[in-house]
Design an enzyme around this catalytic site. Sequence first.
Site, mmCIF file in Angstrom:
data_model
loop_
_atom_site.group_PDB
_atom_site.id
_atom_site.type_symbol
_atom_site.label_atom_id
_atom_site.label_comp_id
_atom_site.label_asym_id
_atom_site.label_seq_id
_atom_site.Cartn_x
_atom_site.Cartn_y
_atom_site.Cartn_z
ATOM 1 N N GLU A 33 0.809 -1.230 0.000
ATOM 2 C CA GLU A 33 0.000 0.000 0.000
ATOM 3 C C GLU A 33 0.839 1.275 0.000
ATOM 4 O O GLU A 33 0.347 2.333 -0.381
ATOM 5 C CB GLU A 33 -0.960 -0.012 1.199
ATOM 6 C CG GLU A 33 -2.094 -1.001 0.981
ATOM 7 C CD GLU A 33 -2.881 -1.261 2.263
ATOM 8 O OE1 GLU A 33 -3.261 -0.281 2.929
ATOM 9 O OE2 GLU A 33 -3.089 -2.444 2.598
ATOM 10 N N HIS A 35 3.476 1.746 -1.989
ATOM 11 C CA HIS A 35 3.628 2.034 -3.425
ATOM 12 C C HIS A 35 2.317 2.569 -4.013
ATOM 13 O O HIS A 35 2.311 3.499 -4.823
ATOM 14 C CB HIS A 35 4.000 0.760 -4.180
ATOM 15 C CG HIS A 35 5.285 0.129 -3.750
ATOM 16 N ND1 HIS A 35 5.338 -1.045 -3.032
ATOM 17 C CD2 HIS A 35 6.579 0.498 -3.928
ATOM 18 C CE1 HIS A 35 6.594 -1.377 -2.798
ATOM 19 N NE2 HIS A 35 7.377 -0.446 -3.325
ATOM 20 N N GLY A 145 8.589 7.658 -1.367
ATOM 21 C CA GLY A 145 8.030 7.552 -0.027
ATOM 22 C C GLY A 145 8.990 8.079 1.022
ATOM 23 O O GLY A 145 10.211 8.012 0.875
ATOM 24 N N LYS A 147 9.470 6.784 3.826
ATOM 25 C CA LYS A 147 10.107 5.723 4.622
ATOM 26 C C LYS A 147 11.610 5.674 4.318
ATOM 27 O O LYS A 147 12.424 5.565 5.221
ATOM 28 C CB LYS A 147 9.474 4.363 4.362
ATOM 29 C CG LYS A 147 10.076 3.281 5.277
ATOM 30 C CD LYS A 147 9.276 2.012 5.277
ATOM 31 C CE LYS A 147 9.601 1.156 4.078
ATOM 32 N NZ LYS A 147 10.965 0.566 4.156
ATOM 33 N N LYS A 182 4.798 -0.089 6.137
ATOM 34 C CA LYS A 182 4.694 -1.039 5.025
ATOM 35 C C LYS A 182 6.051 -1.171 4.350
ATOM 36 O O LYS A 182 6.734 -0.174 4.099
ATOM 37 C CB LYS A 182 3.686 -0.530 4.004
ATOM 38 C CG LYS A 182 2.281 -0.369 4.550
ATOM 39 C CD LYS A 182 1.412 -1.560 4.196
ATOM 40 C CE LYS A 182 -0.029 -1.293 4.641
ATOM 41 N NZ LYS A 182 -0.875 -2.484 4.447
ATOM 42 N N SER A 183 6.420 -2.412 4.076
ATOM 43 C CA SER A 183 7.690 -2.657 3.393
ATOM 44 C C SER A 183 7.612 -3.990 2.682
ATOM 45 O O SER A 183 7.032 -4.951 3.192
ATOM 46 C CB SER A 183 8.843 -2.699 4.409
ATOM 47 O OG SER A 183 10.012 -3.253 3.798
ATOM 48 N N ARG A 185 9.884 -5.956 2.437
ATOM 49 C CA ARG A 185 10.667 -6.915 3.213
ATOM 50 C C ARG A 185 9.905 -7.488 4.410
ATOM 51 O O ARG A 185 10.376 -8.441 5.030
ATOM 52 C CB ARG A 185 11.979 -6.264 3.696
ATOM 53 C CG ARG A 185 12.982 -5.991 2.572
ATOM 54 C CD ARG A 185 14.287 -5.411 3.109
ATOM 55 N NE ARG A 185 15.351 -5.363 2.113
ATOM 56 C CZ ARG A 185 15.734 -4.273 1.458
ATOM 57 N NH1 ARG A 185 15.111 -3.125 1.675
ATOM 58 N NH2 ARG A 185 16.737 -4.325 0.593
#
Lengths: 276, 276
Positions: A33, A35, A145, A147, A182-183, A185
């Site tokens: 989510e 992306h 993003g 992050k 969210k990742s 990984r």
Amino acid sequence: MIVVETIEELQQLINKKAGKTVGFVPTMGFLHEGHLSLVKHAIEQNDIVMMSIFVNPAQFGPGEDFESYPRDLDRDITLAEEAGVDFVFIPSVQEMYPFDGGIRILPGPQADELCGASRPGHFDGVLKVVLKLFNIVDPDRSYFGMKDAQQLAIIETFVRDFNLRTKIVRVPIVREDDGLAKSSRNVNLTPEERNQAPIIQQALIKGAELYSNGLKPVQIEKEVANFITGGSVGEIDYVKLLSYPSLQPITSETNEVILAVAVKFSKTRLIDNIIM
Amino acid sequence: MIVVETIEELQQLINKKAGKTVGFVPTMGFLHEGHLSLVKHAIEQNDIVMMSIFVNPAQFGPGEDFESYPRDLDRDITLAEEAGVDFVFIPSVQEMYPFDGGIRILPGPQADELCGASRPGHFDGVLKVVLKLFNIVDPDRSYFGMKDAQQLAIIETFVRDFNLRTKIVRVPIVREDDGLAKSSRNVNLTPEERNQAPIIQQALIKGAELYSNGLKPVQIEKEVANFITGGSVGEIDYVKLLSYPSLQPITSETNEVILAVAVKFSKTRLIDNIIM
């Protein structure tokens, strides 16, 4: 949605769209989510949205997780189409790197801290692929993003200092319901690690409180690290409080600060941050 | 002809010319017939011709001739206008380099020989300004003279490996009647040195003959150096026979070779080459 695998085909398609604005979402795939939030912003601001999916070997060091980086192209294509992407560019490594004349783009002091300190050469590879993709796509706006805050800061500096012809749009971190960022990984976490991982954001929020209470950076970093290791099996790669986007020690002239962490679980290294 | 000093103004002008092809001639000014030959080629192949005049401090090392590099802007503007240039971009150093986030572009092994060997960092500065100018101007074609053969080879590699959105056009060396390659720096030669300087091209022609006779590179380099020092007060910086454009030692797979020289006179360092 049109799926394109070669640079030549992509550029022919883009040339036909003259006069329309292009929003670009570069990704390494295994979409989540975060992306899709980039795509949503890109759709709002542009006529055409282009996504790239390319796990870029140049930004992985020896022993890093290039091989085990999660991939699922079929699912990515479905998600991108549902999200409203117009073109998705999925080049092979050979298509992206057919030549190597040895020219390298080296980041400045922004790469010395945080992920740059433990991933030597990582941001060289990021700048390489970013310059190539920007030249191939020629986007009006490109979406990143928050992050990957260090990556974003370095790319913003690259765009500013080298007059790259795209505007960089910062998009906020998207989180799971329990606060974990969210990742792609995250799927590599064990169930126990996944249960513990939300402590990272809790620690960042605690760190932000300590900062607003006037605690010194070194003390905040220590408290945040202890909070994470006290409540999880994660090992601290770094906890750093720095100016943003310069990523230098905080001075009296600092406007924005970032509290950034990287935590290693058994097979997975997670990053997160908060900007104040 | 329109003279433009700021990036913003330049880009507004270019945006108005949508749909027309732009030929770009980057220069450091003090124009001579070599530059005007670049303009001539650009006029033949494009709707609009843009020239930049910018003595780029980033490509001069400490102790090099940045301060004494010849400048005559009024004369340059007249010559550019007479040659048919549409826009000339003359930015200040502050306009080109208002920020420095420390990101550098490092050339690969092509920079290890020739001028790169004696001018450390020179090609970093060239790649920096070239990327900036290409991003600012967004030319369809960019014109470079063969006299700076190493610069040309490195820029061609940069364009190829990083998908830069301009085609590089090679333009042959323009010479004085006596064979001396045109150069802005020729005005810094003493009358005696100016008399002797055509020996550089004579030596290159002699070297080309020796090469076609099958002499070994190291012998050719020695003969050419001796020819120059025997007939002038010039000191040899380098004489090198290498593959082109890779600028590596010649092998059985080499197609094109370059015989390149740099000769130091009292206040002036001259370069020249021949490609076979």
